[in-house]
Motif scaffolding. Structure first.
Motif, PDB file in Angstrom:
ATOM      1  N   PHE A 223     -26.999-160.768  68.881  1.00 45.36           N
ATOM      2  CA  PHE A 223     -27.373-161.106  67.509  1.00 45.36           C
ATOM      3  C   PHE A 223     -27.632-162.607  67.461  1.00 45.36           C
ATOM      4  CE2 PHE A 223     -24.934-157.212  67.299  1.00 45.36           C
ATOM      5  CZ  PHE A 223     -25.703-156.414  66.465  1.00 45.36           C
ATOM      6  N   ILE A 224     -28.873-162.973  67.638  1.00 44.12           N
ATOM      7  CA  ILE A 224     -29.264-164.382  67.719  1.00 44.12           C
ATOM      8  C   ILE A 224     -29.674-164.864  66.338  1.00 44.12           C
ATOM      9  CG2 ILE A 224     -30.854-166.028  68.781  1.00 44.12           C
ATOM     10  CD1 ILE A 224     -30.999-164.175  71.201  1.00 44.12           C
ATOM     11  N   ASP A 225     -28.937-165.810  65.821  1.00 43.77           N
ATOM     12  CA  ASP A 225     -29.185-166.332  64.472  1.00 43.77           C
ATOM     13  C   ASP A 225     -29.709-167.762  64.586  1.00 43.77           C
ATOM     14  OD1 ASP A 225     -29.243-166.995  61.835  1.00 43.77           O
ATOM     15  OD2 ASP A 225     -27.081-166.899  61.498  1.00 43.77           O
ATOM     16  N   PRO A 281     -30.730-157.359  80.987  1.00 43.08           N
ATOM     17  CA  PRO A 281     -29.739-158.277  80.389  1.00 43.08           C
ATOM     18  C   PRO A 281     -30.006-159.722  80.788  1.00 43.08           C
ATOM     19  CG  PRO A 281     -28.676-156.404  81.482  1.00 43.08           C
ATOM     20  CD  PRO A 281     -30.117-156.380  81.894  1.00 43.08           C
ATOM     21  N   PRO A 282     -29.493-160.677  80.002  1.00 43.43           N
ATOM     22  CA  PRO A 282     -29.601-162.089  80.369  1.00 43.43           C
ATOM     23  C   PRO A 282     -28.857-162.359  81.678  1.00 43.43           C
ATOM     24  CG  PRO A 282     -28.877-161.833  78.088  1.00 43.43           C
ATOM     25  CD  PRO A 282     -28.816-160.492  78.714  1.00 43.43           C
ATOM     26  N   ALA A 289     -23.137-169.031  77.584  1.00 41.49           N
ATOM     27  CA  ALA A 289     -23.202-169.991  76.470  1.00 41.49           C
ATOM     28  C   ALA A 289     -23.145-169.222  75.157  1.00 41.49           C
ATOM     29  CB  ALA A 289     -24.481-170.805  76.549  1.00 41.49           C
ATOM     30  N   THR A 290     -21.943-168.717  74.833  1.00 36.02           N
ATOM     31  CA  THR A 290     -21.786-167.906  73.634  1.00 36.02           C
ATOM     32  C   THR A 290     -21.236-168.753  72.496  1.00 36.02           C
ATOM     33  OG1 THR A 290     -19.595-167.247  74.372  1.00 36.02           O
ATOM     34  CG2 THR A 290     -21.426-165.794  74.947  1.00 36.02           C
ATOM     35  N   GLY A 291     -21.213-168.172  71.313  1.00 43.55           N
ATOM     36  CA  GLY A 291     -20.731-168.885  70.139  1.00 43.55           C
ATOM     37  C   GLY A 291     -21.666-168.631  68.981  1.00 43.55           C
ATOM     38  N   ALA A 299     -29.365-171.581  73.470  1.00 41.88           N
ATOM     39  CA  ALA A 299     -29.148-171.304  74.894  1.00 41.88           C
ATOM     40  C   ALA A 299     -29.202-169.810  75.167  1.00 41.88           C
ATOM     41  CB  ALA A 299     -27.804-171.881  75.333  1.00 41.88           C
ATOM     42  N   LEU A 300     -28.640-169.016  74.253  1.00 38.86           N
ATOM     43  CA  LEU A 300     -28.651-167.569  74.430  1.00 38.86           C
ATOM     44  C   LEU A 300     -30.072-167.023  74.391  1.00 38.86           C
ATOM     45  CD1 LEU A 300     -26.975-164.999  74.755  1.00 38.86           C
ATOM     46  CD2 LEU A 300     -26.735-164.914  72.266  1.00 38.86           C
TER      47      LEU A 300
END
Length: 452
Positions: A223-225, A281-282, A289-291, A299-300
């Protein structure tokens, strides 16, 4: 002097690589230099976008007669409350949602009723790949009459292909039925849908689609915001409007993903060739580099490989789905239209299109669609630079999101715009810094900010 300027315009538009006038002026015959000269001479102004010509993309709307709808049986679903929810200003509504007896209905426009395999309109759409969305205009892949006839909610009743999808307690989506249908659709903006949040059908659909989303999350969906904007050029003014992730937008997105997941599973179970969208998958070290911060999201996104369209089903890692087919935008994307041509044959008990046929069509359409997506990104960057060139005192906050040697990439959230700067200092990724515009040059394609 304007006729003599034509050869300089040809260089600026990428139509030729030589110019006698530019040579005599001692100016290199490359598009940015020619563009700069045309601006200086007043032959062009800031509102001339050279990028469609440079990339060789046709900006004319297809002019092909589609004819009348064929007489074929359709299931009457006009008793269902159907909502087509889109951005404000959207003019090609091709999907709507309903609820009935524990089932999610996704209704999708049915241009494949007239755009049949190998027809002139089909070949034209294949050679375009998808609609082209530029800030200054929209160029459809289908004739203009297609949207008028098939856009959901543009007529009192609309022809559609409707998918009945049951979402289990574990969040999995299963196709229970697909039919050629007639629907009565109400159009809403995302903001307008918020006012109906506690009403049917949104009230019943919310918990179902939350289960589906939770299942995708458990299966590794990303879920890239990151900031998004809508850029429009109207009356010689560049308007940039931020687009936020809202509950209404998420609900519609998950409904469309549920339809794509359910149809793909049906196709796999019945050994039916379809244009499946897949993504590996990545890379493990990069996806670490999550968060939730913008730098982590940036980064994601960089770590995600591009998705691939193929007739071979495989997982889509980014969506957290075992298999997925795009089937909800046949007015906008050729791959979706091709899927509908195949699904119609199944509904009507006709011989399916072969995988070889689908692959050959996709090879052309995906190449052309990629060109259009690249043009859209380039045009958005160009018009953002025009917007900034008209605001020489522009100040804002920029967020450093990537460090590569001495260069830093900054993201300006309110513009969803990336700029690079060599100054690093003690700046920490993800922490906003105040910046001021020092130069925006749409001809050269460069923008510079000074860190305050």
């Amino acid at each position: 002097d304007l006729p003599a300027m034509r050869e300089i315009e040809q260089v600026a538009l990428g139509e030729t690589a030589s110019s006698r006038l530019l040579r005599e002026l001692g100016i290199e015959a490359v598009p940015p230099k020619a563009h700069e000269l045309l601006l200086k001479l007043g032959v062009w102004d800031l509102f001339v976008d050279p990028w469609p010509a440079r990339m060789g993309v046709n900006l004319e709307t297809p002019e092909i007669e589609l004819g009348a709808l064929p007489p074929e049986p359709r299931t009457d679903l006009t008793h269902l409350a159907a909502l087509a929810i889109d951005d404000e200003g959207s003019n090609d509504p091709d999907d709507a949602i309903s609820y009935e007896d524990g089932v999610l209905w996704v209704h999708v426009a049915d241009p494949a009723a007239l755009v049949t395999p190998g027809s002139p309109a089909d070949d034209e759409a294949m050679n375009r790949g998808e609609n082209l969305y530029l800030p200054e205009k929209i160029v459809p892949m289908l004739p203009a009459g297609a949207t008028t006839l098939f856009g959901l909610g543009l007529q009192s009743v609309s022809p559609a292909i409707s998918f009945a999808i049951r979402i289990a307690e574990d969040g999995s989506a299963t196709l229970e039925k697909m039919v050629l249908s007639t629907v009565r659709v109400e159009r809403l903006t995302y903001g307008g849908a918020a006012a109906h949040w506690e009403e049917s059908p949104l009230r019943e659909l919310r918990p179902m689609l939350e289960r589906f989303k939770a299942r995708r999350k458990a299966d590794g969906a990303l879920f890239i915001d990151l900031p998004e904007v809508k850029i429009r050029v109207e009356n010689r003014e560049v308007k940039i409007t931020p687009l936020g992730i809202t509950p209404e937008r998420e609900l519609v997105a998950n409904a469309m993903l549920a339809a794509g997941s359910a149809v793909a599973k049906y196709a796999v179970e019945h050994d039916l060739p379809l244009p499946f969208a897949t993504q590996i998958p990545p890379e493990p070290e990069e996806s670490a580099a999550t968060g939730t911060g913008i730098a982590a999201m940036f980064a994601l996104r960089r770590s995600c490989p591009p998705s691939v369209v193929s007739t071979s089903a495989a997982p889509h890692a980014g969506l957290g789905l075992d298999c997925y087919a795009r089937v909800t935008s046949p007015l906008r994307r050729y791959g979706d239209l091709l899927a509908h041509q195949q699904l119609r044959r199944i509904i009507k008990s006709e011989e399916p299109l072969t995988a070889e046929y689908l692959e050959a069509r996709l090879a052309v359409s995906e190449r052309e669609a990629l060109t259009r997506r690249r043009l859209e990104r380039q045009a958005n960057e160009f018009w953002t630079q025009v917007f900034l060139a008209q605001q020489p005192e522009y100040r804002t906050d920029a967020i450093p999101v990537l460090r590569q040697d001495e260069r830093l990439t900054y993201l300006i959230p309110e513009l969803a715009f990336e700029v690079k700067n060599r100054f690093g200092g003690k700046i920490t990724l993800g922490e906003p810094v105040p910046v001021q515009l020092t130069r925006s040059d749409p001809a050269a394609g460069s923008t510079n900010f000074r860190i305050l």
